[in-house]
Design an enzyme around this catalytic site. Structure first.
Site, PDB file in Angstrom:
ATOM      1  N   LYS A 200      -7.150  12.029  22.675  1.00  0.00           N
ATOM      2  CA  LYS A 200      -7.481  10.772  23.359  1.00  0.00           C
ATOM      3  C   LYS A 200      -7.177   9.564  22.475  1.00  0.00           C
ATOM      4  O   LYS A 200      -6.993   8.471  22.962  1.00  0.00           O
ATOM      5  CB  LYS A 200      -8.951  10.777  23.747  1.00  0.00           C
ATOM      6  CG  LYS A 200      -9.207  11.634  24.980  1.00  0.00           C
ATOM      7  CD  LYS A 200     -10.661  11.593  25.381  1.00  0.00           C
ATOM      8  CE  LYS A 200     -10.911  12.462  26.592  1.00  0.00           C
ATOM      9  NZ  LYS A 200     -12.192  13.126  26.560  1.00  0.00           N
TER      10      LYS A 200
HETATM   11  N1  GLU Z   1     -15.507  18.358  28.814  1.00  0.00           N
HETATM   12  C1  GLU Z   1     -14.591  19.166  28.074  1.00  0.00           C
HETATM   13  C2  GLU Z   1     -13.494  18.319  27.491  1.00  0.00           C
HETATM   14  O1  GLU Z   1     -13.253  17.223  27.969  1.00  0.00           O
HETATM   15  C3  GLU Z   1     -13.953  20.252  28.907  1.00  0.00           C
HETATM   16  C4  GLU Z   1     -14.925  21.253  29.374  1.00  0.00           C
HETATM   17  C5  GLU Z   1     -14.330  22.483  30.043  1.00  0.00           C
HETATM   18  O2  GLU Z   1     -13.290  22.372  30.708  1.00  0.00           O
HETATM   19  O3  GLU Z   1     -14.921  23.530  29.932  1.00  0.00           O
HETATM   20  O4  GLU Z   1     -12.861  18.736  26.536  1.00  0.00           O
END
Ligand code: GLU
Length: 280
Positions: free
Chosen positions: A239
């Site tokens: 990001k």
């Molecule tokens: N929230 C997690 C992330 O943005 C991904 C969670 C998942 O896909 O299990 O890396």
């Protein structure tokens, strides 16, 4: 059983092409099967998540024409369910308090390092004098309760779900309470998810998530771990790479159809549908 997929980004920055690939595959699998595509914003880490990034997630998905079913779920709103799951693990006797700092762990761990740093050496396991701090899963005790487990790779079939190599991971943090692994399995069940689509970096998280499902008596999902996309420098996208965000591509005049065409090349062997992009 109807196919239900989900896209579960954390609002800690703007989405990049890798997120778009996850969302496109999840959306396509659901649409091809006449199922549902759900959106969950994983915003429990209040120190790192920002509402403007949540708004950005919705904006980026709309730009790509990837519509989701039902309201978006803000994971922070699920705290009571996460707490309840933690209480069940406590009742099973498979979690313990840990007051170690990162520095303590680094100093103690001459031992193996995992992808995310040193593997926790189990310093606080078996102690009954630790009052505050995090909660860790006693992975060996948990496996002793569940017996051998497998997780289902949608492409290659059952895989051994052995969470021991990752060590006793944190289940609830001192600052935010129930953390990623616990929240994800509780909420995948809550949202009726049958198929988890995410980047290959999270394949390492799957054994411990399968273990938590077994402990909590939750149904298992099928997993689709897609290859990670690389930036121009050959490194995986993050990001922090501002130039690679979907917002930056949009400002630079990239059409959603062009991005979708590029993503499609990375999405084999999944069947990719054609989102309806506004204005095209
Ligand atoms: N929230 C997690 C992330 O943005 C991904 C969670 C998942 O896909 O299990 O890396």
């Amino acid at each position: 059983m109807a196919v239900v997929t989900r896209f579960a980004p954390s609002p800690t920055g703007r989405l990049h092409r890798g997120h778009a690939l996850s969302a496109l595959i999840g959306w396509s699998l659901a649409r091809a099967a006449g199922g549902q595509f759900r959106l969950r914003v994983e915003d429990i880490d209040s120190g790192r998540c920002r509402p403007e990034y949540t708004a950005g997630i919705l904006e980026d998905l709309n730009w790509l024409g990837l519509d989701w079913d039902g309201p978006e779920l803000l994971q922070a709103s699920r705290r009571a369910a996460h707490d309840e799951a933690l209480a069940r693990l406590q009742a099973l006797g498979v979690v313990y308090r840990c007051a170690c700092t990162r520095a303590d762990i680094a100093a103690a761990a001459s031992a193996p390092h995992g992808r995310d740093g040193p593997i926790y050496p189990g310093t606080c396991r078996g102690r009954d004098d630790v009052m505050g701090g995090a909660w860790r899963l006693d992975v060996a005790a948990a496996h002793a309760l569940t017996g051998r487990l497998t997780w289902q790779d949608a492409m290659t079939g059952p895989q051994p779900a052995d969470a021991l190599p990752g060590g006793d991971i944190v289940i609830a943090r001192r600052d935010i309470g129930p953390a990623y692994h616990l929240a994800v399995v509780v909420d995948d069940d809550f949202q009726g998810v049958t198929d988890v689509v995410r980047g290959a970096d999270l394949a390492a998280a799957t054994p411990v998530q399968r273990l938590l499902q077994a402990l909590l008596g939750l149904p298992a999902q099928r997993y689709h771990h897609h290859p990670l996309l690389l930036g121009p420098d050959g490194k995986r996208l993050a990001k922090r790479d501002q130039a690679e965000t979907l917002a930056s591509l949009r400002v630079a005049g990239v059409a959603p159809s062009a991005l979708l065409a590029e993503l499609r090349q990375h999405a084999t062997p999944w069947p990719i549908g054609a989102p309806h992009v506004a204005g095209q």
